[in-house]
Each structure stands twice: as structure tokens, then as C-alpha cells.
Enzyme design. Sequence first.
Site, PDB file in Angstrom:
ATOM      1  N   ASP A 119     -28.521 -29.798   2.385  1.00  0.00           N
ATOM      2  CA  ASP A 119     -28.403 -28.488   3.003  1.00  0.00           C
ATOM      3  C   ASP A 119     -27.006 -28.246   3.556  1.00  0.00           C
ATOM      4  OD1 ASP A 119     -29.219 -26.007   3.795  1.00  0.00           O
ATOM      5  OD2 ASP A 119     -30.751 -26.690   5.208  1.00  0.00           O
ATOM      6  N   LYS A 140     -16.703 -12.974  12.528  1.00  0.00           N
ATOM      7  CA  LYS A 140     -17.176 -11.594  12.409  1.00  0.00           C
ATOM      8  C   LYS A 140     -17.697 -11.085  13.750  1.00  0.00           C
ATOM      9  CE  LYS A 140     -17.373  -9.250   9.294  1.00  0.00           C
ATOM     10  NZ  LYS A 140     -16.373  -8.259   8.789  1.00  0.00           N
ATOM     11  N   THR A 194      -6.646 -11.618  -2.341  1.00  0.00           N
ATOM     12  CA  THR A 194      -6.914 -13.045  -2.301  1.00  0.00           C
ATOM     13  C   THR A 194      -7.779 -13.398  -3.500  1.00  0.00           C
ATOM     14  OG1 THR A 194      -8.914 -12.770  -0.973  1.00  0.00           O
ATOM     15  CG2 THR A 194      -6.829 -13.035   0.220  1.00  0.00           C
ATOM     16  N   THR A 233     -21.840  -8.056   9.524  1.00  0.00           N
ATOM     17  CA  THR A 233     -22.930  -8.812   8.918  1.00  0.00           C
ATOM     18  C   THR A 233     -24.044  -9.081   9.916  1.00  0.00           C
ATOM     19  OG1 THR A 233     -23.477 -10.985   7.961  1.00  0.00           O
ATOM     20  CG2 THR A 233     -21.641 -10.921   9.478  1.00  0.00           C
ATOM     21  N   ASP A 234     -25.247  -9.308   9.408  1.00  0.00           N
ATOM     22  CA  ASP A 234     -26.359  -9.694  10.279  1.00  0.00           C
ATOM     23  C   ASP A 234     -26.220 -11.131  10.777  1.00  0.00           C
ATOM     24  OD1 ASP A 234     -26.870 -10.999   7.871  1.00  0.00           O
ATOM     25  OD2 ASP A 234     -28.906 -10.232   7.641  1.00  0.00           O
ATOM     26  N   GLU A 235     -25.306 -11.903  10.187  1.00  0.00           N
ATOM     27  CA  GLU A 235     -25.175 -13.307  10.577  1.00  0.00           C
ATOM     28  C   GLU A 235     -24.638 -13.478  11.997  1.00  0.00           C
ATOM     29  OE1 GLU A 235     -23.757 -16.103   7.706  1.00  0.00           O
ATOM     30  OE2 GLU A 235     -24.157 -14.749   6.033  1.00  0.00           O
ATOM     31  N   GLY A 295     -25.469 -26.371   9.647  1.00  0.00           N
ATOM     32  CA  GLY A 295     -25.717 -25.202  10.484  1.00  0.00           C
ATOM     33  C   GLY A 295     -26.361 -24.039   9.751  1.00  0.00           C
ATOM     34  N   TYR A 349     -17.618 -18.514   9.894  1.00  0.00           N
ATOM     35  CA  TYR A 349     -17.617 -17.152   9.357  1.00  0.00           C
ATOM     36  C   TYR A 349     -18.278 -16.175  10.318  1.00  0.00           C
ATOM     37  CZ  TYR A 349     -19.456 -13.098   6.905  1.00  0.00           C
ATOM     38  OH  TYR A 349     -19.816 -11.816   6.577  1.00  0.00           O
ATOM     39  N   SER A 350     -19.510 -16.472  10.729  1.00  0.00           N
ATOM     40  CA  SER A 350     -20.223 -15.522  11.583  1.00  0.00           C
ATOM     41  C   SER A 350     -19.573 -15.401  12.951  1.00  0.00           C
ATOM     42  CB  SER A 350     -21.698 -15.909  11.707  1.00  0.00           C
ATOM     43  OG  SER A 350     -21.857 -17.216  12.206  1.00  0.00           O
ATOM     44  N   ASN A 387     -34.675 -18.431  -0.492  1.00  0.00           N
ATOM     45  CA  ASN A 387     -33.664 -18.703  -1.515  1.00  0.00           C
ATOM     46  C   ASN A 387     -34.307 -19.208  -2.800  1.00  0.00           C
ATOM     47  OD1 ASN A 387     -31.623 -17.927   0.212  1.00  0.00           O
ATOM     48  ND2 ASN A 387     -31.026 -20.006   0.772  1.00  0.00           N
ATOM     49  N   VAL A 400     -29.880 -25.521  -5.081  1.00  0.00           N
ATOM     50  CA  VAL A 400     -30.646 -24.879  -4.015  1.00  0.00           C
ATOM     51  C   VAL A 400     -30.554 -25.768  -2.780  1.00  0.00           C
ATOM     52  CG1 VAL A 400     -32.931 -24.121  -3.268  1.00  0.00           C
ATOM     53  CG2 VAL A 400     -32.221 -23.787  -5.653  1.00  0.00           C
TER      54      VAL A 400
END
Length: 363
Positions: free
Chosen positions: A301, A174, A39, A145-147, A304, A170-171, A269, A226
Site C-alpha cells: 500500500d 493544497k 512540466t 481537492t477533496d483530499e 498514509g 500533496y494534500s 479501487n 492495486v
Amino acid sequence: MSYNKRCIVTGGAGFIGSALVRLLIRETEATVLVVDKLTYAGVPESLKEAGLDPATLTSSNPRLSFLKADICDMDAMERAFAQFRPDTVFHLAAESHVDRSIDGPGEFVRTNVVGTATLLQASLAYWKSLDESARAAFRFQHISTDEVYGALGPTGMFTETTPYSPHSPYSASKASSDHLVRAWHDTYGMPTLVTNCSNNYGPYHFPEKLIPLVILNCLDGKPLPVYGAGANVRDWLYVDDHARALLAVNEKGAPGGTYNVGGHNERTNLEVVKTVCSILDEMRPRADGRSYAEQITFVADRPGHDMRYAIDPTKIMGEIGWKPRENFDTGIRKTVRWYLDNEWWWGPIRASRYAGQRLGSAS
């Protein structure tokens, strides 16, 4: 190193996958089959030093081969197992960018959930065909992942028993795949391993992610976006340290076990961005003599956006004997230096695949 297993590495042209493949080829006697759909984030050039010709996907190294295939394609996966006959599977193929999951969650469900289930089924059929000793030695290792754990407050760390609480598509995808892998162990007895890692960084990182995006935007004179006030905290792990952890878990981990991989390197960050700017001020000063930090721009931001992640690596350090070689200060300097020295790799990506635009605004 005496490790000489036959390894399928899914997602082996990606960031973490390619680091693992390079490690296996460079420091072990393993034979590796990379399975990758290629991809947008699959970059076969990341495997050049392991012997792969990116143009033809053929290898000059007899211990490395490449299969361009989708893990959702059961026929292709069954053929790969039947022909290559692996001793272990490192499953890293995944859609991995939170912002992209906000824009298009369906592909994350397809690849991360359906793809993992397909690969598990192909692995299970193959595993059942093995003799008793080969079944006992086989491993299906799922890299996560830790997410999946959600967000932490100002204190505390994620452990292997932290309840799951994913907040992004995404999380959530996973987390679903983690549960599937554990279910295949508990239901069928297939020897599985799960690792959950903190944020990776280092060479060959696709330029949509924070650290390479900041480096390349600095060099291009572009704004350094940021999110919010830049106060979100992440625990950073140098990608080569992660690859070594994956290999160590594969060798020593208990079937059915979960291991959290992190390096006690929490940074906001904003601290990360300012650190990159400071290193570039030293290594590649701006022509006008001013700091790259003047390019920092605060933007709305991410929806979530979890405030803080931190990994407790006590289990992997104690049971497996792994520890990171790099801290954030040493690893980030190596990373910036690599991007300065390797425009051959990121230049074509920046020009044709991803030029640094905002993703995941959910607008």
C-alpha cells in the site's frame, strides 16, 4: 452560451485545465489565456481541438492564446495581467500526484503554496488597479481537492465545513493554498472562489493516474497494480462535468464561497480496476480470450493512504444549479473508448515521459 469573460487559466495544458479550456472555447464566447509551465504533465496536445498548435504554442483561434510561464515568476505573472487584462482567473496550476509528492515534496510546496501566493499577489495588484465595477465583477477561482479533508470512515461525506486534515505532502500543499486564497478574500476583499472536487477521470488524463494506467497496462499486457487489498474508496467525477461545474461556480458563486464538486459515484479501487477490465474484455478482447482481470496484481500500500473520500454536492446543486451529466458507468465507458481511439495522444507520453512504473513507495 453568453459567457464572454476574459479568462486566465493556469495549468491549462493539464488534465482538468485543458477540459475547462476546451469547454470555454467550444461552448462560450470567452477569450482565454492559458498559463502553463509545461512540466511533465503539461500536454499542449490536449488543446489541439481548441486551436492550439502544440509545436509552436500559437493558436488558430483568436480567442485562445498560450503563455509558457511559471506561476512562481512574479514578473511574468504581472506582465500577463497587465497585457491580457482578465476578468477572471481559473487557478488550476498544481503538482497533483500523491505518489510523486511522497517522492519529492519540495516541488509540491513550491508550486502549490509559493506559486499560489505569487499568483494571488499579482492578482491583488491588478484587481486594485481596476475601477469599481470591474473590481466587483472580477473573480479569482481556485480549484482544489477533496483530499484536504483527510479520510472518512465507512459512512458520511465531506461538506464545505468539514475540518481540514491532510495526510500527504500533496494534500497538505493544497490545503495551504486553499487557506491562502481565503485569506486574500478576508484580508483584502478580493473576490475569490474555492472549489474542492472528488477524483476526476476522463479523456486526456495523464497515464500516471489509476484509470489511464490500468487501461494502458491492460493493452500492454502489463500487471495492473492495486494498492493493498484495493478496498480504498474514491468518489469519481467525469472531467467534463467538473469543467461545467467550474464555469457554473464562476458565473453564480458568492465571492468568498467554497463549493464541493462530486457526483455520488463511490467505488473501491478494486471495483474501478475490474470495471475497466470488463469494458476492455468487450471492446478490445485479449488475443488469448482470457480476461484482463487476470493481470491484476496486489502491491504494498501507499504510505498514509486515506481509506475513503466522498463529496456531498448539495450546496453546488442547490445554490448553483449544477448536476453531473455522467454517472460512473457511462463516464468510464466513454473514457475507455477514448483511450482506445486516441493513441496519438497517449502513445508518445507512454514512450518518452511515463511508462507505468511505480511511484511513491517512500522506500
